[in-house]
Design a protein around this motif. Structure first.
Motif, short mmCIF file in Angstrom:
data_model
loop_
_atom_site.label_atom_id
_atom_site.label_comp_id
_atom_site.label_asym_id
_atom_site.label_seq_id
_atom_site.Cartn_x
_atom_site.Cartn_y
_atom_site.Cartn_z
N ALA A 111 0.98 -1.17 0.05
CA ALA A 111 -0.17 0.16 0.08
C ALA A 111 0.85 1.32 -0.06
CB ALA A 111 -1.03 0.21 1.36
N MET A 112 0.15 2.30 -0.14
CA MET A 112 1.06 3.55 -0.11
C MET A 112 0.53 3.87 1.58
SD MET A 112 2.72 6.20 -1.34
CE MET A 112 2.26 6.23 -3.14
N TYR A 113 1.66 4.30 2.27
CA TYR A 113 1.61 4.66 3.66
C TYR A 113 1.62 6.11 3.77
CZ TYR A 113 1.54 -0.40 4.83
OH TYR A 113 1.36 -1.70 5.13
N TYR A 114 0.69 6.61 4.52
CA TYR A 114 0.96 8.01 4.93
C TYR A 114 1.03 8.26 6.65
CZ TYR A 114 -1.28 8.42 0.35
OH TYR A 114 -1.70 8.28 -0.89
N CYS A 115 1.64 9.44 6.96
CA CYS A 115 1.65 9.84 8.20
C CYS A 115 0.49 10.95 8.23
CB CYS A 115 2.89 10.21 8.72
SG CYS A 115 3.43 11.46 7.98
N ALA A 116 -0.15 11.13 9.66
CA ALA A 116 -1.14 12.16 9.70
C ALA A 116 -0.87 12.63 11.10
CB ALA A 116 -2.34 11.50 9.26
N ILE A 117 -1.53 13.95 11.27
CA ILE A 117 -1.53 14.57 12.40
C ILE A 117 -2.74 15.31 12.83
CG2 ILE A 117 -0.24 16.14 13.86
CD1 ILE A 117 2.36 15.38 12.70
N TYR A 118 -3.11 15.33 13.79
CA TYR A 118 -4.24 16.26 14.39
C TYR A 118 -3.94 16.77 15.79
CZ TYR A 118 -7.02 12.67 17.06
OH TYR A 118 -7.19 11.82 18.14
N TYR A 119 -4.48 18.02 16.04
CA TYR A 119 -4.17 18.58 17.21
C TYR A 119 -5.30 18.20 18.35
CZ TYR A 119 -1.46 22.14 14.60
OH TYR A 119 -0.60 22.65 13.65
N GLY A 120 -4.71 17.64 19.46
CA GLY A 120 -5.69 17.21 20.40
C GLY A 120 -4.92 15.94 20.88
N LEU A 121 -5.97 15.28 21.97
CA LEU A 121 -5.68 14.00 22.38
C LEU A 121 -5.99 12.81 21.60
CD1 LEU A 121 -6.80 14.87 25.94
CD2 LEU A 121 -4.57 14.90 25.17
N CYS A 122 -5.47 11.89 21.68
CA CYS A 122 -5.81 10.64 21.01
C CYS A 122 -7.03 9.97 22.10
CB CYS A 122 -4.68 9.68 20.76
SG CYS A 122 -3.33 10.27 19.73
N SER A 123 -8.11 10.37 21.56
CA SER A 123 -9.12 9.85 22.41
C SER A 123 -10.46 9.63 21.88
CB SER A 123 -9.47 10.77 23.63
OG SER A 123 -9.69 12.05 23.05
N GLY A 124 -11.03 8.62 22.43
CA GLY A 124 -12.66 8.31 21.77
C GLY A 124 -12.65 7.92 20.43
N GLY A 125 -11.55 7.38 19.98
CA GLY A 125 -11.38 6.57 18.89
C GLY A 125 -11.36 7.65 17.80
N ARG A 126 -11.14 8.88 17.85
CA ARG A 126 -10.95 9.73 17.18
C ARG A 126 -9.61 9.45 15.85
NH1 ARG A 126 -9.76 15.39 19.16
NH2 ARG A 126 -10.16 15.93 16.75
N TRP A 127 -8.47 8.70 16.53
CA TRP A 127 -7.70 8.50 15.65
C TRP A 127 -7.91 7.63 14.62
CZ3 TRP A 127 -8.32 6.65 20.65
CH2 TRP A 127 -8.55 5.32 20.81
#
Length: 126
Positions: free
Chosen positions: A91-107
């Motif tokens: 596959a093509m592998y991507y890194c990704a970032i969001y601001y905030g906590l890794c919680s509630g399955g948001r990741w």
């Protein structure tokens, strides 16, 4: 301006290993949730693994036991050590970032991410 740059992809045989890297620049000091995703043509982007600021890590079922996600806060770098690779890991592998906590399955939801890299191709042959 924030940018993410992946590297480390390549072609390996079944059972081989690769280490992917992602270097982020331009990120402000903040709580970040950092992940690896992958995508094959014609399919949706698939969550692989996530790590948060305090080192907690989560893995998809396909990655668990074979892949290890880690990060270097000093250098704003994210890594994915992949071993026992299978053809279905191609596959093509991507890194990704969001601001905030890794919680509630948001990741595990693509729409939550603020930034994506351009991707690095991993090909595993049988």
């Amino acid at each position: 301006q924030v940018s993410l740059m992946e590297s480390g992809g390549g072609s390996v045989q079944t059972g081989g290993s690769l280490r992917l890297s992602c270097v982020a620049s331009g990120l402000p000091a903040s709580k970040l949730c950092m992940s690896w995703y992958r995508q094959v043509p014609g399919k949706e982007r698939e969550w692989v693994a996530t790590v948060n600021n305090d080192g907690w890590a989560g893995y998809s079922n396909s990655a668990k036991g074979r892949f290890t996600i880690s990060k270097d806060n000093t250098n704003n770098a994210l890594y994915l050590q992949m071993s026992s690779l299978k053809p279905e890991d191609t596959a093509m592998y991507y890194c990704a970032i969001y601001y905030g906590l890794c919680s509630g399955g948001r990741w595990a939801q693509v729409r939550n991410y603020n930034y994506w890299g351009q991707g690095t191709q991993v090909t595993v042959s049988s």
